[in-house]
Scaffold this active site. Structure first.
Site, PDB file in Angstrom:
ATOM      1  N   LYS A 116       3.126  11.322  -3.736  1.00  0.00           N
ATOM      2  CA  LYS A 116       2.058  10.639  -4.469  1.00  0.00           C
ATOM      3  C   LYS A 116       1.090  11.633  -5.115  1.00  0.00           C
ATOM      4  CE  LYS A 116      -1.466   7.103  -3.502  1.00  0.00           C
ATOM      5  NZ  LYS A 116      -1.992   6.255  -2.411  1.00  0.00           N
ATOM      6  N   GLU A 163      -7.183   0.450  -4.280  1.00  0.00           N
ATOM      7  CA  GLU A 163      -7.147   0.284  -2.821  1.00  0.00           C
ATOM      8  C   GLU A 163      -8.431  -0.356  -2.263  1.00  0.00           C
ATOM      9  OE1 GLU A 163      -6.076   4.257  -1.803  1.00  0.00           O
ATOM     10  OE2 GLU A 163      -4.029   3.965  -2.540  1.00  0.00           O
ATOM     11  N   ASP A 208       0.882  -1.157   0.000  1.00  0.00           N
ATOM     12  CA  ASP A 208       0.000   0.000   0.000  1.00  0.00           C
ATOM     13  C   ASP A 208       0.925   1.214   0.000  1.00  0.00           C
ATOM     14  OD1 ASP A 208      -1.568   2.149   0.617  1.00  0.00           O
ATOM     15  OD2 ASP A 208      -2.441   1.300   2.438  1.00  0.00           O
ATOM     16  N   ASP A 232     -13.123   3.983   2.202  1.00  0.00           N
ATOM     17  CA  ASP A 232     -11.731   4.370   2.072  1.00  0.00           C
ATOM     18  C   ASP A 232     -11.517   5.632   2.902  1.00  0.00           C
ATOM     19  OD1 ASP A 232      -9.221   5.104   1.354  1.00  0.00           O
ATOM     20  OD2 ASP A 232      -9.512   4.866  -0.797  1.00  0.00           O
TER      21      ASP A 232
END
Lengths: 198, 181
Positions: free
Chosen positions: A69, A169, A7, A191
């Site tokens: 990211k 994810e 992850d 999430d």
């Protein structure tokens, strides 16, 4: 040979392995289950990844790269890249139209920075498993576009990983729950990101 | 004529014989195959049995390991907790004696001794304080702010704001420091 699941988060990253029917989170060498997604370049020429990088961020704000990211696989003219450019303490520059970071006159792509994080996770997994690891699956946010996914895969390749698949994810959460092994049912996946909104 | 008939009979007989031989060969073949199939089925059954046994053994082993792990975690602090009891006793005694004889110097002396005792207990259990003598090290120290300083070089420690400790090779808590601009 074991395949690891990574992850690669905006704030923290985590590595796991499917072992004896369950996904097991691999603790890093500092003994924690998550590793800050931070890479720092010190004046002494060292490259720090994770907790040590985080601990010196205050002293080294221009050469401590966090939340990379946010600009992964983005063109410099994209709104999100501009937003990140205004917010972070390090320098975001244009490299052939793509977003990149500049650290002491050297330009690094977000892939190269992320590769340092992936490299550390790989090392921690190897020391936990006691064998070398090359195959990995990396998760990305469901909203990532093709360029962002490609960039994530590239980061893995730079880190010496053979990226078998890039998965969303929430999909990874559903798989870890065992959605593929149970009967027909509806499962809602939330999430809850740890991303700083500041 | 009669010879012809005899010949035919002979031929027929021969054919029958040949047929019989062929049938014999076939049945022999079938027997061999049957035996082979039986053997393979037996082997498969053995393997399946073995698999089921090993799998259930493995599942049991996994469960036992898990149970042992949780027990180990639950009682991991047993020795450490026992070692800490004298420190607790000393602190309770210090309060008791302070109530009867309010001598601050003596109390301080007692508390200092207890602290020493406490530190050595921590050390015995692998807990050590992190020093800052060799300068700022992000592996051990956490910079929380930057200050102007005439003495310290840029990026070096100015002040320790909170002591840090490690348990063997792991950092329990990084030393919180301020560093020079």
């Amino acid at each position: 040979m074991a395949v690891i699941g990574i992850d690669l988060g905006t704030t923290n990253s985590c590595v796991s392995v499917y072992e004896a029917g369950d996904a097991k989170i691999i603790p890093n060498k500092e003994g924690r289950n998550t590793t800050p997604s931070i890479v720092a370049f010190t004046d002494k020429g060292e490259i720090l990844v994770g907790d040590p990088a985080k601990r010196q961020a205050v002293t080294n704000p221009h050469k401590t790269i966090y939340s990379v990211k946010r600009i992964m696989g983005l063109m410099m003219n994209e709104e999100k890249a501009k937003e990140a450019h205004d917010k972070v303490t390090y320098e975001i520059v244009d490299k052939n139209g793509m977003s990149a970071v500049k650290v002491a006159d050297k330009i690094y792509t977000p892939q190269e920075i992320s590769a340092k994080i992936l490299g550390k996770l790989k090392e921690d997994a190897e020391s936990y498993l006691g064998s070398s690891v090359t195959d990995a699956v990396i998760t990305v946010p469901a909203y990532f576009n093709d360029a962002q996914r490609k960039a994530t895969k590239e980061a893995g390749t730079i880190a010496g990983l053979n990226v078998l698949r890039i998965i969303n994810e929430p999909t990874a959460s559903a798989l870890a729950y065992g959605l593929d092994k149970k009967g027909d049912e509806k499962v809602l996946v939330y999430d809850l990101g740890g991303k700083l909104s500041a | 004529m009669s010879e012809n008939i005899k010949d035919e009979e002979k031929n027929l007989n021969e054919t029958v014989e040949v047929d019989e031989v062929e049938v014999d060969e076939k049945s022999e073949n079938r027997d061999e195959r049957d035996i082979e199939i039986e053997e393979l089925q037996k082997k498969l059954k053995e393997s399946e049995d073995k698999y089921v046994r090993v799998f259930s053994e493995f599942e049991n082993y996994k469960k036992r390991l898990e149970k042992e792990k949780y027990q180990a975690i639950e009682y991991a602090s047993e020795k450490f907790a026992k070692d800490l009891l004298p420190v607790l006793d000393n602190l309770q005694m210090a309060i008791q004696s302070a109530e009867t004889t309010p001598d601050v110097d003596k109390l301080k002396e007692g508390v200092e001794l207890t602290l020493k005792n406490f530190l050595s207990t921590l050390q015995k259990n692998g807990v050590e304080s992190i020093d800052t003598e060799d300068g700022f090290d992000p592996n051990l120290h956490e910079a929380v702010m930057r200050v102007d300083s005439a003495d310290a070089e840029s990026g070096e420690i100015v002040q320790v704001l909170q002591s840090g400790y490690r348990l063997k090779e792991r950092v329990l808590r990084a030393t919180m420091v301020s560093v020079a601009n």
